[in-house]
Design a protein around this motif. Structure first.
Motif, PDB file in Angstrom:
ATOM      1  N   GLY A  52       3.859   1.022   2.413  1.00 30.47           N
ATOM      2  CA  GLY A  52       3.816   0.411   3.929  1.00 30.47           C
ATOM      3  C   GLY A  52       2.569   1.070   4.750  1.00 30.47           C
ATOM      4  N   PRO A  53       2.498   0.747   5.911  1.00 30.06           N
ATOM      5  CA  PRO A  53       3.537  -0.111   6.524  1.00 30.06           C
ATOM      6  C   PRO A  53       3.104  -1.584   6.304  1.00 30.06           C
ATOM      7  CG  PRO A  53       1.758   0.440   8.168  1.00 30.06           C
ATOM      8  CD  PRO A  53       1.460   1.273   6.797  1.00 30.06           C
ATOM      9  N   VAL A  54       4.185  -2.466   6.162  1.00 34.96           N
ATOM     10  CA  VAL A  54       4.092  -3.791   5.942  1.00 34.96           C
ATOM     11  C   VAL A  54       4.158  -4.435   7.175  1.00 34.96           C
ATOM     12  CG1 VAL A  54       5.149  -5.754   4.826  1.00 34.96           C
ATOM     13  CG2 VAL A  54       5.326  -3.611   3.517  1.00 34.96           C
ATOM     14  N   ILE A  55       3.067  -5.102   7.599  1.00 35.20           N
ATOM     15  CA  ILE A  55       3.023  -5.931   8.649  1.00 35.20           C
ATOM     16  C   ILE A  55       2.658  -7.309   8.518  1.00 35.20           C
ATOM     17  CG2 ILE A  55       2.845  -3.854  10.308  1.00 35.20           C
ATOM     18  CD1 ILE A  55      -0.254  -4.527  10.207  1.00 35.20           C
ATOM     19  N   SER A  56       2.969  -8.236   9.617  1.00 33.40           N
ATOM     20  CA  SER A  56       2.649  -9.410   9.241  1.00 33.40           C
ATOM     21  C   SER A  56       1.156  -9.952   9.322  1.00 33.40           C
ATOM     22  CB  SER A  56       3.479 -10.521  10.097  1.00 33.40           C
ATOM     23  OG  SER A  56       4.901 -10.184   9.613  1.00 33.40           O
ATOM     24  N   PRO A  67       0.862  -1.237   0.058  1.00 32.11           N
ATOM     25  CA  PRO A  67      -0.002  -0.010  -0.089  1.00 32.11           C
ATOM     26  C   PRO A  67       0.893   1.367  -0.056  1.00 32.11           C
ATOM     27  CG  PRO A  67       0.056  -0.808   2.146  1.00 32.11           C
ATOM     28  CD  PRO A  67       1.012  -1.838   1.299  1.00 32.11           C
ATOM     29  N   THR A  68       0.414   2.249  -0.663  1.00 35.48           N
ATOM     30  CA  THR A  68       1.130   3.522  -0.767  1.00 35.48           C
ATOM     31  C   THR A  68       0.054   4.429   0.029  1.00 35.48           C
ATOM     32  OG1 THR A  68       2.245   3.104  -2.716  1.00 35.48           O
ATOM     33  CG2 THR A  68       1.759   5.593  -2.194  1.00 35.48           C
ATOM     34  N   ILE A  69       0.781   5.049   1.084  1.00 42.01           N
ATOM     35  CA  ILE A  69      -0.177   6.184   1.820  1.00 42.01           C
ATOM     36  C   ILE A  69       0.505   7.316   1.604  1.00 42.01           C
ATOM     37  CG2 ILE A  69      -0.882   6.764   4.174  1.00 42.01           C
ATOM     38  CD1 ILE A  69      -0.435   3.627   4.746  1.00 42.01           C
ATOM     39  N   THR A  78       6.678   9.216   8.701  1.00 45.12           N
ATOM     40  CA  THR A  78       6.683   9.740   7.310  1.00 45.12           C
ATOM     41  C   THR A  78       6.673  11.194   7.275  1.00 45.12           C
ATOM     42  OG1 THR A  78       5.007   7.879   7.008  1.00 45.12           O
ATOM     43  CG2 THR A  78       4.922   9.606   5.528  1.00 45.12           C
ATOM     44  N   ALA A  79       6.306  11.807   8.300  1.00 44.63           N
ATOM     45  CA  ALA A  79       6.566  13.312   8.336  1.00 44.63           C
ATOM     46  C   ALA A  79       7.898  13.691   8.573  1.00 44.63           C
ATOM     47  CB  ALA A  79       5.435  13.953   9.203  1.00 44.63           C
ATOM     48  N   TYR A  80       8.740  12.999   9.078  1.00 41.40           N
ATOM     49  CA  TYR A  80      10.120  13.520   9.381  1.00 41.40           C
ATOM     50  C   TYR A  80      11.005  13.111   7.936  1.00 41.40           C
ATOM     51  CZ  TYR A  80      14.439  13.311  11.682  1.00 41.40           C
ATOM     52  OH  TYR A  80      16.054  13.659  12.201  1.00 41.40           O
ATOM     53  N   ASP A  81      11.285  14.218   7.347  1.00 39.36           N
ATOM     54  CA  ASP A  81      11.858  14.356   5.980  1.00 39.36           C
ATOM     55  C   ASP A  81      13.207  13.581   6.011  1.00 39.36           C
ATOM     56  OD1 ASP A  81      10.194  15.935   5.034  1.00 39.36           O
ATOM     57  OD2 ASP A  81      11.021  17.671   5.475  1.00 39.36           O
ATOM     58  N   ASN A  82      13.981  13.358   7.160  1.00 42.61           N
ATOM     59  CA  ASN A  82      15.225  12.663   7.146  1.00 42.61           C
ATOM     60  C   ASN A  82      14.986  11.171   7.278  1.00 42.61           C
ATOM     61  OD1 ASN A  82      18.094  12.936   6.946  1.00 42.61           O
ATOM     62  ND2 ASN A  82      18.076  12.674   9.135  1.00 42.61           N
ATOM     63  N   PHE A  83      13.898  10.544   7.523  1.00 43.56           N
ATOM     64  CA  PHE A  83      13.527   9.268   7.497  1.00 43.56           C
ATOM     65  C   PHE A  83      13.499   8.528   6.292  1.00 43.56           C
ATOM     66  CE2 PHE A  83      10.561   5.563   7.769  1.00 43.56           C
ATOM     67  CZ  PHE A  83      11.305   4.579   8.478  1.00 43.56           C
ATOM     68  N   ALA A  84      14.029   7.377   6.087  1.00 42.24           N
ATOM     69  CA  ALA A  84      13.962   6.590   4.660  1.00 42.24           C
ATOM     70  C   ALA A  84      13.437   5.240   4.861  1.00 42.24           C
ATOM     71  CB  ALA A  84      15.408   6.721   3.953  1.00 42.24           C
ATOM     72  N   GLU A  85      14.024   4.445   5.816  1.00 39.54           N
ATOM     73  CA  GLU A  85      13.580   2.988   5.752  1.00 39.54           C
ATOM     74  C   GLU A  85      13.952   2.339   7.162  1.00 39.54           C
ATOM     75  OE1 GLU A  85      14.792  -0.651   3.009  1.00 39.54           O
ATOM     76  OE2 GLU A  85      15.731   0.912   2.614  1.00 39.54           O
ATOM     77  N   LEU A  86      13.167   1.469   7.262  1.00 39.35           N
ATOM     78  CA  LEU A  86      13.280   0.651   8.545  1.00 39.35           C
ATOM     79  C   LEU A  86      13.036  -0.879   7.821  1.00 39.35           C
ATOM     80  CD1 LEU A  86      11.265   1.700  11.690  1.00 39.35           C
ATOM     81  CD2 LEU A  86      13.897   1.701  11.284  1.00 39.35           C
ATOM     82  N   LYS A  87      13.868  -2.155   8.252  1.00 37.48           N
ATOM     83  CA  LYS A  87      13.422  -3.299   7.675  1.00 37.48           C
ATOM     84  C   LYS A  87      14.013  -4.440   8.782  1.00 37.48           C
ATOM     85  CE  LYS A  87      12.885  -5.852   3.696  1.00 37.48           C
ATOM     86  NZ  LYS A  87      11.483  -6.130   3.135  1.00 37.48           N
ATOM     87  N   ARG A  88      13.221  -5.320   8.749  1.00 40.89           N
ATOM     88  CA  ARG A  88      13.491  -6.434   9.438  1.00 40.89           C
ATOM     89  C   ARG A  88      12.885  -7.927   9.196  1.00 40.89           C
ATOM     90  NH1 ARG A  88      10.985  -5.871  15.520  1.00 40.89           N
ATOM     91  NH2 ARG A  88       9.097  -5.964  15.143  1.00 40.89           N
ATOM     92  N   ASP A  89      13.167  -8.950   9.510  1.00 43.05           N
ATOM     93  CA  ASP A  89      12.581 -10.141   9.058  1.00 43.05           C
ATOM     94  C   ASP A  89      11.161  -9.936   9.543  1.00 43.05           C
ATOM     95  OD1 ASP A  89      14.909 -11.239   7.917  1.00 43.05           O
ATOM     96  OD2 ASP A  89      15.513 -12.338   9.696  1.00 43.05           O
TER      97      ASP A  89
END
Length: 182
Positions: free
Chosen positions: A130-134, A116-118, A154-165
């Protein structure tokens, strides 16, 4: 908070030929998305939201195919529409044009690549995939808390990505397709 629905197609994203060669009757999920356009025309934002929820239930909980007309018709009925909404959507070339247009605008403005694109701030702000949740949150409170954090990042301009299994999803469609172990 309110949600305004827009359209995005992975079938279009993954098409690597000129768009005039794309067959909307064969693209994965395209007939369902054209029906979503018609649901919004007939039932407004609430109508497309109800349809999106109904088609998601049929695909992910009941393990039906998003490409089957019977699935799309049943989802339309589940959302409170007449089954003829699907035929009307597919007979109306403007639903295909609207899907392509909204998809293109979203991709051009936000470099979107997945669902999903929000997009925040009434469709004018930053966008995220995202968010991609299980698994879905277990309560409204948990869903709201998750959204508060996602919204802030999302509103924090400097944030790009988090990822884990990921944990294996507790969705019937996932279990049927991949087994309980993933």
């Amino acid at each position: 908070m309110s949600v305004t629905w827009g359209l995005f197609s992975l079938a279009i994203v993954n098409w690597d030929k000129p768009m005039e060669e794309f067959d909307p009757d064969r693209g994965v999920g395209v007939r369902s998305l054209r029906t979503a356009v018609k649901a919004r025309e007939v039932g407004g934002n609430d109508g497309i939201g109800a349809y999106y929820q109904a088609i998601g239930h049929r695909v992910f909980d009941l393990v039906e195919s998003v490409n089957e007309i019977d699935t799309i018709r049943a989802a339309a009925v589940d959302a409170g529409f007449d089954a003829s909404l699907v035929d009307d959507a597919l007979a109306d070339d403007s639903t295909w044009e609207t899907l392509k247009s909204e998809h293109t605008i979203l991709c051009d403005e936000t470099r979107s690549f997945g669902v999903p694109t929000i997009r925040l701030e009434g469709g004018q702000g930053p966008a995220l995939f995202g968010p991609v949740i299980s698994n879905p949150p277990e309560s409204t409170e948990e869903a709201v808390e998750l959204w508060r954090h996602v919204r802030w990042l999302t509103a924090y301009d400097n944030f790009a990505e988090l990822k884990r299994d990921r944990l294996p999803p507790d969705l019937e469609a996932y279990k049927q397709r991949y087994g309980d172990g993933g």
